[in-house]
Design an enzyme around this catalytic site. Structure first.
Site, PDB file in Angstrom:
ATOM      1  CB  SER A  47      -0.925  -0.021   1.211  1.00 33.99           C
ATOM      2  OG  SER A  47      -0.154  -0.107   2.389  1.00 33.99           O
TER       3      SER A  47
ATOM      4  CB  CYS B 249      -1.857  -3.258  -7.709  1.00 35.68           C
ATOM      5  SG  CYS B 249      -0.850  -4.095  -8.919  1.00 35.68           S
TER       6      CYS B 249
HETATM    7  P1  NAD Z   1       0.494  -3.669   2.931  1.00 33.53           P
HETATM    8  O1  NAD Z   1       1.103  -2.360   2.621  1.00 33.53           O
HETATM    9  O2  NAD Z   1      -0.418  -3.777   4.092  1.00 33.53           O
HETATM   10  O3  NAD Z   1       1.640  -4.766   3.208  1.00 33.53           O
HETATM   11  C1  NAD Z   1       2.701  -4.965   2.299  1.00 33.53           C
HETATM   12  C2  NAD Z   1       3.919  -5.451   3.071  1.00 33.53           C
HETATM   13  O4  NAD Z   1       4.312  -4.443   4.002  1.00 33.53           O
HETATM   14  C3  NAD Z   1       3.675  -6.724   3.870  1.00 33.53           C
HETATM   15  O5  NAD Z   1       4.794  -7.565   3.735  1.00 33.53           O
HETATM   16  C4  NAD Z   1       3.513  -6.215   5.287  1.00 33.53           C
HETATM   17  O6  NAD Z   1       3.968  -7.142   6.238  1.00 33.53           O
HETATM   18  C5  NAD Z   1       4.387  -4.974   5.316  1.00 33.53           C
HETATM   19  N1  NAD Z   1       3.874  -3.962   6.247  1.00 33.53           N
HETATM   20  C6  NAD Z   1       2.583  -3.748   6.607  1.00 33.53           C
HETATM   21  N2  NAD Z   1       2.506  -2.732   7.476  1.00 33.53           N
HETATM   22  C7  NAD Z   1       3.763  -2.288   7.679  1.00 33.53           C
HETATM   23  C8  NAD Z   1       4.323  -1.241   8.475  1.00 33.53           C
HETATM   24  N3  NAD Z   1       3.565  -0.453   9.227  1.00 33.53           N
HETATM   25  N4  NAD Z   1       5.652  -1.048   8.425  1.00 33.53           N
HETATM   26  C9  NAD Z   1       6.428  -1.832   7.657  1.00 33.53           C
HETATM   27  N5  NAD Z   1       5.944  -2.835   6.892  1.00 33.53           N
HETATM   28  C10 NAD Z   1       4.636  -3.063   6.891  1.00 33.53           C
HETATM   29  O7  NAD Z   1      -0.216  -4.174   1.579  1.00 33.53           O
HETATM   30  P2  NAD Z   1      -1.112  -5.458   1.369  1.00 33.53           P
HETATM   31  O8  NAD Z   1      -2.430  -5.251   2.028  1.00 33.53           O
HETATM   32  O9  NAD Z   1      -0.352  -6.697   1.667  1.00 33.53           O
HETATM   33  O10 NAD Z   1      -1.288  -5.414  -0.221  1.00 33.53           O
HETATM   34  C11 NAD Z   1      -2.268  -4.644  -0.869  1.00 33.53           C
HETATM   35  C12 NAD Z   1      -1.719  -3.339  -1.381  1.00 33.53           C
HETATM   36  O11 NAD Z   1      -0.612  -3.590  -2.267  1.00 33.53           O
HETATM   37  C13 NAD Z   1      -2.719  -2.552  -2.207  1.00 33.53           C
HETATM   38  O12 NAD Z   1      -2.610  -1.197  -1.887  1.00 33.53           O
HETATM   39  C14 NAD Z   1      -2.264  -2.799  -3.641  1.00 33.53           C
HETATM   40  O13 NAD Z   1      -2.642  -1.806  -4.570  1.00 33.53           O
HETATM   41  C15 NAD Z   1      -0.800  -2.846  -3.471  1.00 33.53           C
HETATM   42  N6  NAD Z   1      -0.153  -3.531  -4.576  1.00 33.53           N
HETATM   43  C16 NAD Z   1       0.564  -2.779  -5.469  1.00 33.53           C
HETATM   44  C17 NAD Z   1       1.172  -3.383  -6.541  1.00 33.53           C
HETATM   45  C18 NAD Z   1       1.973  -2.573  -7.520  1.00 33.53           C
HETATM   46  O14 NAD Z   1       2.733  -3.161  -8.273  1.00 33.53           O
HETATM   47  N7  NAD Z   1       1.837  -1.262  -7.542  1.00 33.53           N
HETATM   48  C19 NAD Z   1       1.066  -4.763  -6.709  1.00 33.53           C
HETATM   49  C20 NAD Z   1       0.338  -5.501  -5.780  1.00 33.53           C
HETATM   50  C21 NAD Z   1      -0.258  -4.875  -4.711  1.00 33.53           C
END
Ligand code: NAD
Length: 499
Positions: free
Chosen positions: A226, A281
């Site tokens: 995200s 995404c």
């Molecule tokens: P997320 O941001 O919650 O988590 C992603 C990763 O970050 C995980 O490994 C998680 O453990 C870690 N994380 C979570 N909170 C954290 C924090 N406070 N500090 C450090 N690390 C932390 O995302 P998600 O819910 O797993 O995935 C969905 C999101 O990913 C959506 O917003 C989607 O659009 C995005 N996404 C983007 C792409 C792209 O290529 N642009 C591709 C796939 C998904």
């Protein structure tokens, strides 16, 4: 209760921090396993193993490193069903979609087999008298990646395949929601011939991520997830002197022109809007109809298709269009946003709020929602919903539609549906979005092109996979070399220039 492990230095290792995350079966709502959440010292153990293994791996010639990737492709194909089943069980997506997740990663591994060609440097013969100049692409050392829940096979492979074939060691911190497939991939890489310590999986949450960001040995960090976390990781990683690329959230617009084939546009919207329960995404979350007549014709086709979508558990096989969302919290967030849409005046053309599935009452299923008359000031328009909710915005002209897509803070993907080449070409040229589809709703580039959005969907300069990945995971060194033909006397005191 199954307790998952880390994969460190060639072995499954139990977590020692005493902290765990619950892994759900999204279809039933039950906790099916526990994911260990690493402490800083567990991460450091992996870094030490990576640091010990990496120099010898970088010294292996690129052809041999590529052969590991060839074997890995075979193993992915051998274990495809097993991988897809494990993926669906934790993520909830359908089995065909889970296979697609593995295959889209596998395609990048195939691209990486070209490493001997892709890693060739440049050479200038006789750049000056007796002087040759050449460049080398060298591995960075120990690299790391942090990945999201929604593509637990594809995105880890997009990172670790190019990192490893370039001669790096890679530490993967996958999503704590569905870490089983990443662990299986690490085993398969070793079976394919990657030495111990070259691909390790450290499960965890913010503590493990912060340990990665602060670790001085780790040279680069890749992140997909995200946007707020992407911004945080980019800022912290850069401040700590690392090479960082972060890919964030999205709100992808599909413009439907009056001359579009409405059957084709409606079919594209159901697949791109509701596939994987909208947890992509590159999902289309905004349908922009140009003209009221277009909107009416589109909705006439779209509503019955959305109403008849089949929602169910992956165990129902091909009979399901999409499955549950990943957690109860994700479901609650979608429901909250749907309510804001109603409160703020949007029309719910298909109401999925009362969706119930017999036998799966505690699963995280969300029925399909279709909004009409959405306006840019509404929360359902501004925010990424990441669920089976499609918003229709009505605009008067093509320019209004283009402006809408351009004014949104995200810029991952977009599409235009039209029969007019001139409009399509104008849209592709002017829109400030990284990936554009012309009559293609989800324009995810293939492995030999690069993947990346613009605006708040990305932090960093280089895209994922394709040639950019080979730039991200290597450093260029340029050598200027002279072998004098005879003795030279004295030094040169002014800056050398080529004659
Ligand atoms: P997320 O941001 O919650 O988590 C992603 C990763 O970050 C995980 O490994 C998680 O453990 C870690 N994380 C979570 N909170 C954290 C924090 N406070 N500090 C450090 N690390 C932390 O995302 P998600 O819910 O797993 O995935 C969905 C999101 O990913 C959506 O917003 C989607 O659009 C995005 N996404 C983007 C792409 C792209 O290529 N642009 C591709 C796939 C998904």
């Amino acid at each position: 209760m199954q307790e998952l492990t880390h994969y460190i230095n060639g072995a499954h290792v139990k977590g020692t921090s005493g902290r765990f995350a619950d892994i759900y079966n999204p279809a039933t709502g039950e906790v099916q396993a526990k994911c260990p959440l690493a402490s800083t010292s567990e991460l450091e153990t992996a870094v030490a193993a990576a640091q010990a293994a990496q120099p010898a791996w970088a010294a292996v010639n690129p052809q041999r490193r590529a052969r590991v990737m060839m074997k890995f492709v075979d193993l992915l194909n051998r274990d495809m069903d097993k991988l897809a089943e494990a993926l669906s069980r934790e993520h909830g997506k359908t089995l065909p979609d889970a296979k697609g997740d593995v295959i889209r990663g596998l395609e990048v591994v195939e691209y990486c087999i070209g490493a001997p060609q892709l890693l060739k440097g440049e050479f200038t013969d006789s750049a000056g008298p007796g002087i040759d100049m050449y460049s080398m692409k060298q591995a960075l050392g120990v690299t790391a990646g942090i990945t999201p829940f929604n593509f637990p096979a594809m995105i880890p492979m997009w990172m670790f395949a190019p990192a490893i074939v370039c001669g790096n060691a890679f530490i993967l911190k996958p999503s704590e929601r569905d870490p089983s497939v990443p662990l299986m991939l690490a085993e398969l890489m070793e079976e394919a011939g990657a030495p111990k310590g070259i691909l390790q999986v450290v499960n965890g949450d913010k503590e493990a991520v912060d340990a990665i960001l602060q670790n001085e040995v780790i040279q680069s960090v890749g992140f997909v997830g995200s946007t707020p976390i992407a911004a945080y990781i980019y800022a912290e990683g850069c401040a700590n002197g690392k090479r960082v690329q972060c890919f964030g959230g999205a709100k992808n617009h599909m413009i439907i022109m009056p001359d579009a084939d409405m059957n084709q546009a409606a079919d594209a919207l159901v697949g791109a809007g509701y596939g994987a329960a909208g947890e992509r995404c590159m999902a289309i979350s905004v349908a922009v109809a140009v003209g009221d007549g277009t909107a009416d014709r589109l909705l006439e086709k779209l509503v019955p298709k959305v109403e008849t979508l089949k929602v169910g558990p992956y165990t129902s096989g091909d009979d399901v269009d999409y499955g549950p969302v990943v957690t109860a919290a994700a479901k609650a967030n979608i429901e909250r946003l749907v309510q804001t849409g109603l409160d703020q005046g949007a029309t719910l053309a298909v109401d999925g709020r009362d969706f119930k599935l017999q036998g799966y009452e505690d699963g995280f299923f969300v029925g399909p929602h279709l909004f009409d008359n959405v306006t840019p000031d509404m929360d359902i328009y501004k925010h990424e919903i990441f669920g089976p909710v499609l918003s229709t915005v009505r605009v008067n002209t093509y320019e209004d539609g283009l402006k809408l897509a351009m004014d949104h803070e995200y810029g991952n993907g977009t599409a235009i549906f039209t029969r007019d080449g001139d409009t399509a070409r104008d849209f592709a040229n002017r829109v400030n979005v990284g990936m554009v589809g012309v009559n293609v709703p989800i324009p995810v580039p293939l492995a030999y092109h690069t993947f990346g959005g613009w605006k708040k969907s990305v932090f960093g300069d280089l895209n994922q996979h394709g040639p950019d990945a080979f730039k991200f995971y290597t450093r260029t060194k340029t050598v200027t070399s002279r072998w004098p033909s005879g003795l030279k006397e004295g030094g040169e005191f002014s800056i050398p220039v080529m004659e």
